[in-house]
Design an enzyme around this catalytic site. Structure first.
Site, PDB file in Angstrom:
ATOM      1  CG  MET A  18       8.395 -53.106 -10.757  1.00  0.00           C
ATOM      2  SD  MET A  18       7.955 -51.922  -9.459  1.00  0.00           S
ATOM      3  CE  MET A  18       8.967 -50.509  -9.904  1.00  0.00           C
ATOM      4  CG  ASP A  37      12.002 -49.355 -22.114  1.00  0.00           C
ATOM      5  OD1 ASP A  37      13.190 -49.040 -22.334  1.00  0.00           O
ATOM      6  OD2 ASP A  37      11.615 -49.784 -21.021  1.00  0.00           O
ATOM      7  CB  VAL A  61       9.834 -40.858 -20.546  1.00  0.00           C
ATOM      8  CG1 VAL A  61       9.200 -42.199 -20.843  1.00  0.00           C
ATOM      9  CG2 VAL A  61      11.130 -41.012 -19.743  1.00  0.00           C
ATOM     10  CG  ASN A  87       7.264 -48.678 -14.528  1.00  0.00           C
ATOM     11  OD1 ASN A  87       7.238 -49.073 -13.372  1.00  0.00           O
ATOM     12  ND2 ASN A  87       8.117 -49.176 -15.422  1.00  0.00           N
ATOM     13  CE1 TYR A 150      14.690 -44.416  -8.100  1.00  0.00           C
ATOM     14  CE2 TYR A 150      14.501 -44.571  -5.712  1.00  0.00           C
ATOM     15  CZ  TYR A 150      14.115 -44.970  -6.978  1.00  0.00           C
ATOM     16  OH  TYR A 150      13.130 -45.932  -7.116  1.00  0.00           O
ATOM     17  CE  LYS A 154      11.432 -43.026  -8.685  1.00  0.00           C
ATOM     18  NZ  LYS A 154      10.501 -43.333  -9.802  1.00  0.00           N
ATOM     19  CB  THR A 185      13.453 -54.178 -11.113  1.00  0.00           C
ATOM     20  OG1 THR A 185      14.257 -53.270 -10.339  1.00  0.00           O
ATOM     21  CG2 THR A 185      12.031 -54.189 -10.576  1.00  0.00           C
TER      22      THR A 185
END
Length: 244
Positions: A18, A37, A61, A87, A150, A154, A185
């Site tokens: 993405m 990245d 990140v 992202n 996860y 989120k 992805t």
């Protein structure tokens, strides 16, 4: 005029999937884009493909220092930042009983803490630009249950988005979250998950998984001035999955 003409964007996790799709569309719509990245080889390749309006910066990140470097590089090469797309993210397919604390904290650091660091790092640059748009990529698992770690992170991204939107509106900065469903992805196309995803797709009202570009169109809308009255909101791209 292109929809992101004269805007500067940072997109994390942009070496593939993405993130790469977002970067490609942004450049097509006139933006100057900093792709970040950990995968330097793929990230450099995507930036080279996109031409002079894209650069790649290797970034962890979860590192506060790396965020300072990325924002400084964006300003040095292109000018103050108008857009941030948080992202980058990971998922670990383990049960609550099988997941170690180290694995859990790694998910939290990459999926949640990085969003906090990114928003905090970019605000001064957006103030220089006069306004800004932050798009935090959550998931439908920020709305409904899913895998441990996860899902937790989120949901946190969803909450951080609302808190930041309220605080940053006085600075002219909008903050929204995007909640993709099942997207084609590399993360979901791993061999241990591929068969399960294909079976699951049968239960999606649109009867298919989405292509990354279908999420990119939503991210583009939120990055552009077309969404000027949207902040603190959730935008779902899931083929009707959470409508059932």
């Amino acid at each position: 005029m292109k929809r992101l003409e004269n805007k500067v964007a940072i997109i994390t996790g942009a070496a593939q999937g993405m993130g790469a799709a977002h970067a490609k569309l942004f450049v097509e719509e006139g933006a100057k884009v900093v792709l970040t990245d950990l995968n330097e080889e793929k990230g450099q390749a995507v930036a080279a493909e996109l031409g002079e309006n894209a650069i790649f910066v290797k970034q962890d990140v979860t590192s506060e220092e790396d965020w300072k470097v990325v924002v400084a590089k964006a300003e040095e090469v292109f000018g103050p930042v108008n857009i941030l797309v948080n992202n980058a993210g990971i998922s670990v397919n383990k049960s609550i009983m099988d997941m170690s604390l180290e694995e859990y904290r790694r998910i939290v650091d990459i999926n949640q803490v990085s969003v906090f660091l990114g928003m905090r790092a970019v605000v001064p640059s957006m103030e220089k630009a006069g306004k800004g748009s932050i798009i935090n990529v959550s998931s439908i698992n920020g709305l409904v249950g899913g895998a441990i770690g996860y899902t937790d992170t989120k949901f946190a991204v969803r909450g951080m988005t609302k808190a930041a939107a309220i605080e940053l509106t006085r600075k002219g900065i909008r903050v929204n979250s995007v909640h993709p469903g099942v997207i084609a992805t590399p993360m979901i196309q791993q061999e241990d998950a591929k068969d399960a995803i294909e079976e699951f797709a049968k239960f999606i009202p649109l009867k298919r998984i989405a292509q990354p570009e279908e999420v990119s169109n939503m991210v583009l809308f939120l990055a552009s001035d077309e969404s000027s009255y949207s902040t603190g909101s959730e935008f779902v791209v899931d083929g009707g999955l959470t409508a059932q």
